[in-house]
Design a protein around this motif. Structure first.
Motif, PDB file in Angstrom:
ATOM      1  N   LYS A  34       2.415  -8.660  21.959  1.00  0.00           N
ATOM      2  CA  LYS A  34       3.034  -9.875  23.031  1.00  0.00           C
ATOM      3  C   LYS A  34       2.705  -9.374  24.166  1.00  0.00           C
ATOM      4  O   LYS A  34       2.092  -8.261  24.877  1.00  0.00           O
ATOM      5  N   THR A  71       6.045 -12.603  27.153  1.00  0.00           N
ATOM      6  CA  THR A  71       6.757 -12.358  26.187  1.00  0.00           C
ATOM      7  C   THR A  71       7.616 -10.559  26.427  1.00  0.00           C
ATOM      8  O   THR A  71       8.626 -10.728  26.060  1.00  0.00           O
ATOM      9  N   SER A  88       1.869 -24.851  23.096  1.00  0.00           N
ATOM     10  CA  SER A  88       1.610 -24.196  22.296  1.00  0.00           C
ATOM     11  C   SER A  88       0.794 -22.760  22.126  1.00  0.00           C
ATOM     12  O   SER A  88      -0.618 -23.520  22.211  1.00  0.00           O
ATOM     13  N   SER A  89       0.399 -21.616  21.540  1.00  0.00           N
ATOM     14  CA  SER A  89      -0.706 -21.302  22.094  1.00  0.00           C
ATOM     15  C   SER A  89      -1.081 -19.811  20.542  1.00  0.00           C
ATOM     16  O   SER A  89      -1.712 -19.814  20.206  1.00  0.00           O
ATOM     17  N   TYR A 121       6.315 -19.005  15.126  1.00  0.00           N
ATOM     18  CA  TYR A 121       7.633 -19.762  16.455  1.00  0.00           C
ATOM     19  C   TYR A 121       7.630 -18.841  17.823  1.00  0.00           C
ATOM     20  O   TYR A 121       6.599 -17.743  18.374  1.00  0.00           O
ATOM     21  N   GLU A 122       7.025 -20.074  18.739  1.00  0.00           N
ATOM     22  CA  GLU A 122       6.435 -20.267  20.419  1.00  0.00           C
ATOM     23  C   GLU A 122       7.813 -20.844  20.856  1.00  0.00           C
ATOM     24  O   GLU A 122       7.779 -21.529  20.860  1.00  0.00           O
ATOM     25  N   PHE A 150      -0.618 -15.650  17.362  1.00  0.00           N
ATOM     26  CA  PHE A 150      -0.047 -16.899  19.141  1.00  0.00           C
ATOM     27  C   PHE A 150      -0.553 -15.788  19.504  1.00  0.00           C
ATOM     28  O   PHE A 150      -0.616 -14.052  20.109  1.00  0.00           O
ATOM     29  N   GLY A 161       0.651 -16.399  23.858  1.00  0.00           N
ATOM     30  CA  GLY A 161       1.317 -16.481  24.688  1.00  0.00           C
ATOM     31  C   GLY A 161       0.877 -17.190  26.203  1.00  0.00           C
ATOM     32  O   GLY A 161      -1.043 -17.042  25.926  1.00  0.00           O
ATOM     33  N   THR A 190       5.289 -19.824  27.982  1.00  0.00           N
ATOM     34  CA  THR A 190       5.716 -18.990  27.078  1.00  0.00           C
ATOM     35  C   THR A 190       7.370 -18.137  27.401  1.00  0.00           C
ATOM     36  O   THR A 190       6.921 -17.649  28.093  1.00  0.00           O
ATOM     37  N   VAL A 245       7.209 -15.365  22.550  1.00  0.00           N
ATOM     38  CA  VAL A 245       6.565 -15.510  20.878  1.00  0.00           C
ATOM     39  C   VAL A 245       6.175 -14.555  19.618  1.00  0.00           C
ATOM     40  O   VAL A 245       6.219 -13.099  20.265  1.00  0.00           O
ATOM     41  N   SER A 263       4.982 -14.025  16.109  1.00  0.00           N
ATOM     42  CA  SER A 263       3.888 -14.750  14.432  1.00  0.00           C
ATOM     43  C   SER A 263       4.581 -13.996  12.964  1.00  0.00           C
ATOM     44  O   SER A 263       4.284 -12.922  12.351  1.00  0.00           O
TER      45      SER A 263
END
Length: 335
Positions: free
Chosen positions: A50, A54, A232-233, A266-267, A290, A292, A296, A299, A301
């Motif tokens: 994270k 996040t 998106s990251s 997911y983000e 991902f 971030g 964000t 986030v 994964s």
């Protein structure tokens, strides 16, 4: 030429999928078909670390969680629905998500499911619909839960440019892009705008259509969904060209949510010009990393799906893992 008949072209890449990547996906699919029990994406058990943004989101998410608990014990939503994307592998991971969707439905039924593309891997072949769609979601389909699909980049390769999927009745697609309205109580009515975000889409016509439909809509809630992310990251990342096409329309018409997939994980972003952008691509395909971005909010994964509880003044979103636990939630208000 009708937009349903629009032809695609092949160049150095296949519809935005690098040739090498396509071969890898094909190999994974063949391996899965030959031995389903051995199929396990390498990244499936490696959640992304994270970022600082996040970590901040966890605090915000806890506040939302406390508010949601209060709402759930005192007020029923006017409408509830679910969403998935990047699911159509027929893999053990897809089956795990489908199982979690069914268990959630049994506890709190939802009316329908948005399916944001890459419905059938690797090339959208409709002959695989039974194994990759009908069987995983059989319990939901038996309860007459409808799925409303859009076309992902994998869905237009060997499907007459997606026409086979458009004509497949269980996907409930009236065209390459379409709109539908749900909700029996006026304050909870949502109009959904399903769009084709592929590179070979008829963008001039589609953007004019979307602008007109958003202008005409009387629904108190408007949600747009397509396959590709604006922000998106993940592996594919943000798409400035797509953002230039769509974000001005979202801001103009005060669209509160844009939902997509394409990056497998997911983000959720903090609102950008009033719109909350959510990447919800953990439906069953191999996961991506991902990192971030500054915008964000949360986030992760992992394989998952989402539910949305619609109220008069808010929509509560939940991201739900294969173990049935909610790992992110947010309260979205009108723009």
């Amino acid at each position: 030429m009708k937009r349903r008949q629009l032809l695609f072209t092949l160049g150095g890449a296949l519809l935005g999928i690098p040739i090498i990547g396509s071969l890898i996906y094909d190999a994974i699919a063949k391996s899965k078909t030959q031995n389903q029990t051995s199929y396990e994406p390498a990244a499936a058990k490696a959640p992304v670390a994270k970022s600082a943004s996040t970590a901040d989101a966890k605090v915000n998410s806890k506040v939302n969680s406390d508010a949601e608990i209060s709402l759930e014990t005192t007020e029923e939503p006017l409408l509830r629905f679910a969403a998935i994307a990047d699911n159509g592998f027929g893999s053990a991971d897809q089956m795990a998500v489908a199982k979690s969707m069914w268990e959630t439905y049994q506890q709190k039924p939802y009316a329908f499911v948005l399916m944001a593309g890459d419905n059938i891997y690797s090339y959208g072949e409709i002959k695989l619909a039974k194994a990759y769609f009908e069987e995983p979601y059989a319990p939901l389909l038996k309860e007459n839960v409808k799925f409303y699909a859009v076309l992902g980049n994998h869905d237009i390769a060997k499907t007459n440019n997606g026409l086979d999927q458009i004509n497949y009745k269980p996907f409930n697609m009236s065209d390459r892009y379409y709109t539908f309205t749900k909700g029996e109580v006026a304050e909870g009515t949502v109009e959904f705008f399903a769009i084709d975000t592929n590179g070979n889409a008829d963008w001039e016509t589609q953007l004019a259509w979307l602008d007109l439909q958003l202008t005409k809509s009387k629904a108190p809630w408007k949600i747009v969904y397509g396959h590709h992310p604006l922000y998106s990251s993940g592996r594919h990342g943000s798409d400035p060209k797509l953002a230039a096409k769509l974000s001005p329309l979202f801001a103009k018409h005060k669209v509160p949510i844009y939902l997509c997939g394409h990056d497998h994980g997911y983000e959720r972003f903090n609102p950008i010009d009033g719109t909350t952008y959510i990447v919800n691509g953990g439906g069953g395909a191999p996961l991506y990393k991902f990192t971030g971005l500054p915008q964000t909010a949360f986030v992760s994964s992992q394989h998952s799906f989402m539910t949305f509880d619609v109220y008069q003044d808010k929509i509560i979103t939940k991201a739900i893992a294969t173990d049935g636990k909610v790992f992110d939630r947010a309260i979205i208000t009108k723009v």
